[in-house]
Design a protein around this motif. Structure first.
Motif, PDB file in Angstrom:
ATOM      1  N   UNK A  68       0.829  -1.206   0.000  1.00 40.12           N
ATOM      2  CA  UNK A  68       0.000   0.000   0.000  1.00 40.12           C
ATOM      3  C   UNK A  68       0.863   1.256   0.000  1.00 40.12           C
ATOM      4  N   UNK A  69       1.858   1.294   0.878  1.00 38.91           N
ATOM      5  CA  UNK A  69       2.719   2.474   0.950  1.00 38.91           C
ATOM      6  C   UNK A  69       3.559   2.629  -0.316  1.00 38.91           C
ATOM      7  N   UNK A  70       4.091   1.521  -0.818  1.00 39.57           N
ATOM      8  CA  UNK A  70       4.881   1.567  -2.049  1.00 39.57           C
ATOM      9  C   UNK A  70       4.035   2.051  -3.218  1.00 39.57           C
ATOM     10  N   UNK A  71       2.827   1.494  -3.357  1.00 37.71           N
ATOM     11  CA  UNK A  71       1.930   1.922  -4.432  1.00 37.71           C
ATOM     12  C   UNK A  71       1.566   3.388  -4.324  1.00 37.71           C
ATOM     13  N   UNK A  72       1.309   3.850  -3.105  1.00 40.93           N
ATOM     14  CA  UNK A  72       0.953   5.261  -2.888  1.00 40.93           C
ATOM     15  C   UNK A  72       2.098   6.179  -3.288  1.00 40.93           C
ATOM     16  N   UNK A  73       3.313   5.837  -2.905  1.00 42.37           N
ATOM     17  CA  UNK A  73       4.480   6.650  -3.248  1.00 42.37           C
ATOM     18  C   UNK A  73       4.688   6.659  -4.763  1.00 42.37           C
ATOM     19  N   UNK A  74       4.482   5.503  -5.407  1.00 46.59           N
ATOM     20  CA  UNK A  74       4.642   5.448  -6.866  1.00 46.59           C
ATOM     21  C   UNK A  74       3.573   6.294  -7.554  1.00 46.59           C
ATOM     22  N   UNK A  75       2.330   6.288  -7.042  1.00 47.87           N
ATOM     23  CA  UNK A  75       1.288   7.172  -7.586  1.00 47.87           C
ATOM     24  C   UNK A  75       1.747   8.630  -7.515  1.00 47.87           C
ATOM     25  N   UNK A  76       2.283   9.025  -6.371  1.00 45.53           N
ATOM     26  CA  UNK A  76       2.737  10.406  -6.188  1.00 45.53           C
ATOM     27  C   UNK A  76       3.878  10.718  -7.159  1.00 45.53           C
ATOM     28  N   UNK A  77       4.823   9.789  -7.295  1.00 42.24           N
ATOM     29  CA  UNK A  77       5.939  10.001  -8.224  1.00 42.24           C
ATOM     30  C   UNK A  77       5.451  10.075  -9.675  1.00 42.24           C
ATOM     31  N   UNK A  78       4.506   9.196 -10.045  1.00 40.44           N
ATOM     32  CA  UNK A  78       3.952   9.251 -11.407  1.00 40.44           C
ATOM     33  C   UNK A  78       3.248  10.580 -11.645  1.00 40.44           C
ATOM     34  N   UNK A  79       2.503  11.033 -10.645  1.00 37.04           N
ATOM     35  CA  UNK A  79       1.824  12.328 -10.765  1.00 37.04           C
ATOM     36  C   UNK A  79       2.822  13.450 -10.955  1.00 37.04           C
TER      37      UNK A  79
END
Length: 183
Positions: A67-78
């Motif tokens: 969950x945390x990894x996916x959330x950080x990747x979403x932020x980085x992609x954004x």
């Protein structure tokens, strides 16, 4: 909160549908309902497949990490989308003259490229697959239709011009909300 995250996810991955609809509207060309449904179906199907792939990834890593990894990747992609938008001087739209069945399938496949990576991440952050796929279909249909009917209006031009900025902002919001609320 689950619905809101799924909606933000669907909007961020389908904002290109609005731009494609807009490009047709500017030329006073209508996108038939059947073609719109084909495009939305393909993007929803690709989202579904990629989210199933993401489910496999979540079995390999612990829940709290995924969950945390996916959330950080979403932020980085954004951030990446926003950065690329700021570097881009002028976005050129690919123009299509006729949208038949074959064109709708090709357009659906092209538009679903965003959905592959985002779908995997959506699954990693434990978004509800059924809800996301349903909203992806609905928002895809709606955004293509809205873009096609808004055409060359000021709002349409702004959204088309800042497509990556809007999509990136939605992804960052999705990542932040995923970090704050565990599912």
């Amino acid at each position: 909160m689950s619905f809101l995250l799924a909606l933000i996810f669907s909007l961020s991955s389908n904002i290109d549908n609005f731009v494609i609809g807009l490009s047709y509207g500017v030329k006073n060309e209508k996108i038939p309902l059947t073609a719109n449904a084909i495009i939305a179906f393909i993007t929803a199907l690709i989202t579904f497949i990629s989210m199933l792939g993401g489910k496999l990834v979540t079995q390999l890593i612990p829940n709290y990490v995924s969950n945390e990894l996916g959330s950080v990747i979403f932020i980085l992609m954004g951030g990446w989308f926003i950065g690329s938008d700021l570097l881009k001087k002028q976005q050129q739209q690919k123009q299509h003259t006729v949208l038949n069945f074959k064109g709708a399938v090709m357009l659906g496949l092209l538009l679903s490229i965003n959905n592959i990576g985002v779908g995997i991440l959506g699954s990693i952050t434990h978004l509800n697959i059924t809800l996301v796929v349903t909203l992806t279909f609905i928002t895809g249909m709606f955004l293509t239709y809205a873009g096609n009917h808004i055409g060359h209006s000021t709002i349409g031009n702004i959204v088309g011009k800042y497509n990556d900025l809007i999509s990136g902002s939605l992804l960052i919001m999705l990542g932040m909300l995923s970090l704050l609320f565990k599912f």
